[in-house]
Design a protein around this motif. Structure first.
Motif, PDB file in Angstrom:
ATOM      1  N   ARG A 170       0.826  -1.217   0.000  1.00 51.37           N
ATOM      2  CA  ARG A 170       0.000   0.000   0.000  1.00 51.37           C
ATOM      3  C   ARG A 170       0.857   1.264   0.000  1.00 51.37           C
ATOM      4  O   ARG A 170       0.519   2.249  -0.638  1.00 51.37           O
ATOM      5  N   ARG A 171       1.983   1.227   0.678  1.00 48.59           N
ATOM      6  CA  ARG A 171       2.881   2.389   0.681  1.00 48.59           C
ATOM      7  C   ARG A 171       3.387   2.673  -0.734  1.00 48.59           C
ATOM      8  O   ARG A 171       3.541   3.827  -1.133  1.00 48.59           O
ATOM      9  N   ILE A 172       3.618   1.622  -1.510  1.00 48.71           N
ATOM     10  CA  ILE A 172       4.054   1.795  -2.897  1.00 48.71           C
ATOM     11  C   ILE A 172       2.995   2.554  -3.690  1.00 48.71           C
ATOM     12  O   ILE A 172       3.310   3.458  -4.456  1.00 48.71           O
ATOM     13  N   ILE A 173       1.747   2.195  -3.510  1.00 52.43           N
ATOM     14  CA  ILE A 173       0.666   2.836  -4.262  1.00 52.43           C
ATOM     15  C   ILE A 173       0.339   4.232  -3.733  1.00 52.43           C
ATOM     16  O   ILE A 173       0.202   5.177  -4.501  1.00 52.43           O
ATOM     17  N   TYR A 174       0.238   4.377  -2.436  1.00 51.73           N
ATOM     18  CA  TYR A 174      -0.183   5.652  -1.855  1.00 51.73           C
ATOM     19  C   TYR A 174       0.959   6.644  -1.675  1.00 51.73           C
ATOM     20  O   TYR A 174       0.717   7.840  -1.523  1.00 51.73           O
ATOM     21  N   GLY A 175       2.196   6.164  -1.648  1.00 53.13           N
ATOM     22  CA  GLY A 175       3.328   7.059  -1.431  1.00 53.13           C
ATOM     23  C   GLY A 175       3.470   7.497   0.015  1.00 53.13           C
ATOM     24  O   GLY A 175       4.234   8.412   0.325  1.00 53.13           O
ATOM     25  N   MET A 176       2.746   6.848   0.887  1.00 53.48           N
ATOM     26  CA  MET A 176       2.753   7.140   2.322  1.00 53.48           C
ATOM     27  C   MET A 176       2.021   6.000   3.016  1.00 53.48           C
ATOM     28  O   MET A 176       1.363   5.206   2.336  1.00 53.48           O
ATOM     29  N   PRO A 177       2.089   5.909   4.316  1.00 54.85           N
ATOM     30  CA  PRO A 177       1.293   4.883   4.989  1.00 54.85           C
ATOM     31  C   PRO A 177      -0.195   5.068   4.675  1.00 54.85           C
ATOM     32  O   PRO A 177      -0.700   6.203   4.602  1.00 54.85           O
ATOM     33  N   TYR A 178      -0.882   3.961   4.470  1.00 53.55           N
ATOM     34  CA  TYR A 178      -2.295   4.016   4.111  1.00 53.55           C
ATOM     35  C   TYR A 178      -3.120   4.793   5.130  1.00 53.55           C
ATOM     36  O   TYR A 178      -3.998   5.582   4.759  1.00 53.55           O
ATOM     37  N   ALA A 179      -2.834   4.622   6.401  1.00 49.55           N
ATOM     38  CA  ALA A 179      -3.594   5.330   7.440  1.00 49.55           C
ATOM     39  C   ALA A 179      -3.466   6.840   7.276  1.00 49.55           C
ATOM     40  O   ALA A 179      -4.435   7.583   7.478  1.00 49.55           O
ATOM     41  N   ASP A 180      -2.280   7.311   6.887  1.00 48.81           N
ATOM     42  CA  ASP A 180      -2.086   8.749   6.668  1.00 48.81           C
ATOM     43  C   ASP A 180      -2.901   9.234   5.476  1.00 48.81           C
ATOM     44  O   ASP A 180      -3.561  10.267   5.537  1.00 48.81           O
ATOM     45  N   TRP A 181      -2.838   8.481   4.378  1.00 46.30           N
ATOM     46  CA  TRP A 181      -3.598   8.868   3.182  1.00 46.30           C
ATOM     47  C   TRP A 181      -5.093   8.888   3.484  1.00 46.30           C
ATOM     48  O   TRP A 181      -5.803   9.817   3.118  1.00 46.30           O
ATOM     49  N   LYS A 182      -5.538   7.868   4.179  1.00 49.72           N
ATOM     50  CA  LYS A 182      -6.954   7.745   4.515  1.00 49.72           C
ATOM     51  C   LYS A 182      -7.422   8.925   5.363  1.00 49.72           C
ATOM     52  O   LYS A 182      -8.482   9.501   5.116  1.00 49.72           O
ATOM     53  N   ALA A 183      -6.613   9.308   6.341  1.00 51.26           N
ATOM     54  CA  ALA A 183      -6.975  10.432   7.209  1.00 51.26           C
ATOM     55  C   ALA A 183      -7.020  11.751   6.431  1.00 51.26           C
ATOM     56  O   ALA A 183      -7.858  12.609   6.711  1.00 51.26           O
ATOM     57  N   LYS A 184      -6.149  11.902   5.458  1.00 53.84           N
ATOM     58  CA  LYS A 184      -6.071  13.153   4.692  1.00 53.84           C
ATOM     59  C   LYS A 184      -7.091  13.240   3.565  1.00 53.84           C
ATOM     60  O   LYS A 184      -7.554  14.328   3.230  1.00 53.84           O
ATOM     61  N   HIS A 185      -7.399  12.095   2.935  1.00 51.24           N
ATOM     62  CA  HIS A 185      -8.114  12.163   1.661  1.00 51.24           C
ATOM     63  C   HIS A 185      -9.392  11.348   1.553  1.00 51.24           C
ATOM     64  O   HIS A 185     -10.093  11.481   0.565  1.00 51.24           O
ATOM     65  N   GLN A 186      -9.704  10.517   2.514  1.00 53.21           N
ATOM     66  CA  GLN A 186     -10.842   9.628   2.355  1.00 53.21           C
ATOM     67  C   GLN A 186     -11.974  10.009   3.295  1.00 53.21           C
ATOM     68  O   GLN A 186     -11.795  10.030   4.502  1.00 53.21           O
ATOM     69  N   GLY A 187     -13.123  10.277   2.702  1.00 55.48           N
ATOM     70  CA  GLY A 187     -14.314  10.549   3.501  1.00 55.48           C
ATOM     71  C   GLY A 187     -15.113   9.279   3.712  1.00 55.48           C
ATOM     72  O   GLY A 187     -14.753   8.198   3.246  1.00 55.48           O
ATOM     73  N   ASP A 188     -16.214   9.411   4.417  1.00 60.35           N
ATOM     74  CA  ASP A 188     -17.112   8.279   4.624  1.00 60.35           C
ATOM     75  C   ASP A 188     -17.910   8.028   3.356  1.00 60.35           C
ATOM     76  O   ASP A 188     -18.381   8.972   2.703  1.00 60.35           O
ATOM     77  N   ALA A 189     -18.072   6.784   3.015  1.00 54.29           N
ATOM     78  CA  ALA A 189     -18.851   6.417   1.834  1.00 54.29           C
ATOM     79  C   ALA A 189     -20.339   6.593   2.116  1.00 54.29           C
ATOM     80  O   ALA A 189     -20.817   6.272   3.208  1.00 54.29           O
ATOM     81  N   THR A 190     -21.033   7.084   1.111  1.00 57.08           N
ATOM     82  CA  THR A 190     -22.488   7.225   1.224  1.00 57.08           C
ATOM     83  C   THR A 190     -23.141   5.883   0.870  1.00 57.08           C
ATOM     84  O   THR A 190     -22.527   5.042   0.194  1.00 57.08           O
ATOM     85  N   PRO A 191     -24.386   5.691   1.279  1.00 59.72           N
ATOM     86  CA  PRO A 191     -25.090   4.464   0.874  1.00 59.72           C
ATOM     87  C   PRO A 191     -25.151   4.311  -0.652  1.00 59.72           C
ATOM     88  O   PRO A 191     -25.034   3.206  -1.169  1.00 59.72           O
ATOM     89  N   GLU A 192     -25.298   5.431  -1.355  1.00 61.67           N
ATOM     90  CA  GLU A 192     -25.349   5.381  -2.816  1.00 61.67           C
ATOM     91  C   GLU A 192     -24.015   4.907  -3.400  1.00 61.67           C
ATOM     92  O   GLU A 192     -23.977   4.106  -4.337  1.00 61.67           O
TER      93      GLU A 192
END
Length: 127
Positions: free
Chosen positions: A66-88
């Protein structure tokens, strides 16, 4: 003319690195949206890297892939860029995933596009 199986590995690797760089830049394209549209996301790419590394006898763990793909630890990327998914979004992803081919289907499609005679291992033994 090269096809997917005979495309030079250096060319394929360069294109893959460009794709990953593009996805790193486009943080607005969330994984859930990629899954809903294309049936794969950054996590899928990291899983494929992990699987390929095992096949090559150079296993990577999930965090390293995941670090290869994200360029950082996944938890860091997730905290910076990932919101909660909607039901849709979740429903669209679920429907999209039903259209994904199995690994066996992908292998068969590639086999059909590859000439049965003269595989690269025979025509290009040093490849």
């Amino acid at each position: 003319m090269p096809d997917l199986r005979t495309l030079d590995d250096k060319i394929a690797a360069d294109a893959f690195r460009r794709l990953v760089g593009h996805l790193r830049h486009r943080t607005d394209a969330e994984n859930i949206d990629l899954m809903g549209l294309a049936g794969f996301c950054r996590n899928c790419l990291s899983d494929w890297i992990q699987e390929a590394s095992e096949k090559a006898g150079q296993p990577l763990d999930k965090d390293a892939a995941r670090r290869i793909i994200y360029g950082m630890p996944y938890a860091d990327w997730k905290a910076k860029h990932q919101g909660d998914a909607t039901p849709e979004q979740l429903e669209r992803m679920k429907e999209s995933m039903t259209r994904n081919p199995s690994d066996a289907d992908l292998d068969e499609a590639l086999d059909e596009s590859f000439p049965a005679s003269d595989p690269p291992a025979m025509t290009e033994p040093n490849r």
